[in-house]
Design a protein around this motif. Sequence first.
Motif, PDB file in Angstrom:
ATOM      1  N   GLY A   1      -0.709   5.507   3.785  1.00 46.73           N
ATOM      2  CA  GLY A   1      -1.976   4.782   3.654  1.00 46.73           C
ATOM      3  C   GLY A   1      -2.264   4.380   2.219  1.00 46.73           C
TER       4      GLY A   1
ATOM      5  N   ALA B   1       0.058   1.581   1.306  1.00 44.44           N
ATOM      6  CA  ALA B   1      -0.353   0.303   1.904  1.00 44.44           C
ATOM      7  C   ALA B   1      -1.499  -0.324   1.117  1.00 44.44           C
ATOM      8  CB  ALA B   1      -0.772   0.523   3.360  1.00 44.44           C
TER       9      ALA B   1
ATOM     10  N   PRO C   1      -5.966  -6.858   6.400  1.00 45.34           N
ATOM     11  CA  PRO C   1      -5.441  -5.967   7.446  1.00 45.34           C
ATOM     12  C   PRO C   1      -4.619  -4.798   6.873  1.00 45.34           C
ATOM     13  CG  PRO C   1      -5.044  -8.263   8.019  1.00 45.34           C
ATOM     14  CD  PRO C   1      -5.547  -8.244   6.606  1.00 45.34           C
ATOM     15  N   LEU C   2      -3.855  -5.061   5.826  1.00 42.59           N
ATOM     16  CA  LEU C   2      -3.048  -4.006   5.212  1.00 42.59           C
ATOM     17  C   LEU C   2      -3.940  -2.959   4.553  1.00 42.59           C
ATOM     18  CD1 LEU C   2      -0.169  -3.060   4.679  1.00 42.59           C
ATOM     19  CD2 LEU C   2      -0.181  -4.434   2.592  1.00 42.59           C
TER      20      LEU C   2
ATOM     21  N   LEU D   1      -7.110  -2.220   5.302  1.00 37.06           N
ATOM     22  CA  LEU D   1      -7.845  -1.474   6.319  1.00 37.06           C
ATOM     23  C   LEU D   1      -6.938  -0.509   7.077  1.00 37.06           C
ATOM     24  CD1 LEU D   1     -10.330  -4.173   7.674  1.00 37.06           C
ATOM     25  CD2 LEU D   1     -10.755  -2.336   6.024  1.00 37.06           C
ATOM     26  N   SER D   2      -5.724  -0.948   7.399  1.00 37.09           N
ATOM     27  CA  SER D   2      -4.796  -0.034   8.091  1.00 37.09           C
ATOM     28  C   SER D   2      -4.392   1.109   7.163  1.00 37.09           C
ATOM     29  CB  SER D   2      -3.570  -0.788   8.614  1.00 37.09           C
ATOM     30  OG  SER D   2      -2.839  -1.348   7.545  1.00 37.09           O
TER      31      SER D   2
ATOM     32  N   VAL E   1      -7.278   3.585   7.213  1.00 34.84           N
ATOM     33  CA  VAL E   1      -7.289   4.358   8.464  1.00 34.84           C
ATOM     34  C   VAL E   1      -6.187   5.418   8.449  1.00 34.84           C
ATOM     35  CG1 VAL E   1      -6.885   4.205  10.960  1.00 34.84           C
ATOM     36  CG2 VAL E   1      -8.397   2.568   9.834  1.00 34.84           C
ATOM     37  N   ALA E   2      -4.991   5.054   7.982  1.00 33.71           N
ATOM     38  CA  ALA E   2      -3.891   6.018   7.904  1.00 33.71           C
ATOM     39  C   ALA E   2      -4.223   7.152   6.941  1.00 33.71           C
ATOM     40  CB  ALA E   2      -2.606   5.315   7.464  1.00 33.71           C
TER      41      ALA E   2
END
Length: 184
Positions: free
Chosen positions: A27, A30, A166-167, A169-170, A173-174
């Motif tokens: 995460g 990213a 998107p990267l 936010l993902s 989350v990770a």
Amino acid sequence: AVIAGLVLLHERLTGLQLVGVGLLLAGILAVTLSQASGRATVPALLTGVAIASYTAVDRIGVRLSTPWLYGWLLIVLMLAGISVSTWIAARLTAGRRPTVEQPSSGPVLSRAQATLIGIFMWGGYLLVLWALSLAPLSVVAPVRETAVVGVAIWGVWRLREREALPLKLSGAVATLAGVALLAL
């Protein structure tokens, strides 16, 4: 720092902790890769290596003594180092013509503001030392770096930075999932 903890310090993590650390690191990676710019990448990586190195040393230090004693020793040593460095710099520049002052690039902090910032910085650092006395380096070091995710989310939310949304936010989350797994 995770490698140092697992390989050099022989820390053992459960399978769930390993998955948590993996998610957390993925995460953070990213989020940071989405913001990396060519020239800043190498200095940023070197900074990461320096942080990992002194965090590993801190882990050993707090395990050999107590967090408050180790932190106090660091403060005293840094104060002595800064005092000696300032004295040497003053002696080396004595008698030289003063350089032309550069205009300030931003607002100047008052002594009270600077003191408050210093208290928060040292308070945060002492909390990290305390965490290192309780948990493995392999767990504390990645959790310590989750501030990067907070800054990225702040950039998306308040500064309207939509690049690689998107990267980012993902990654956030990770990171959150990784921290949750480590807390179990």
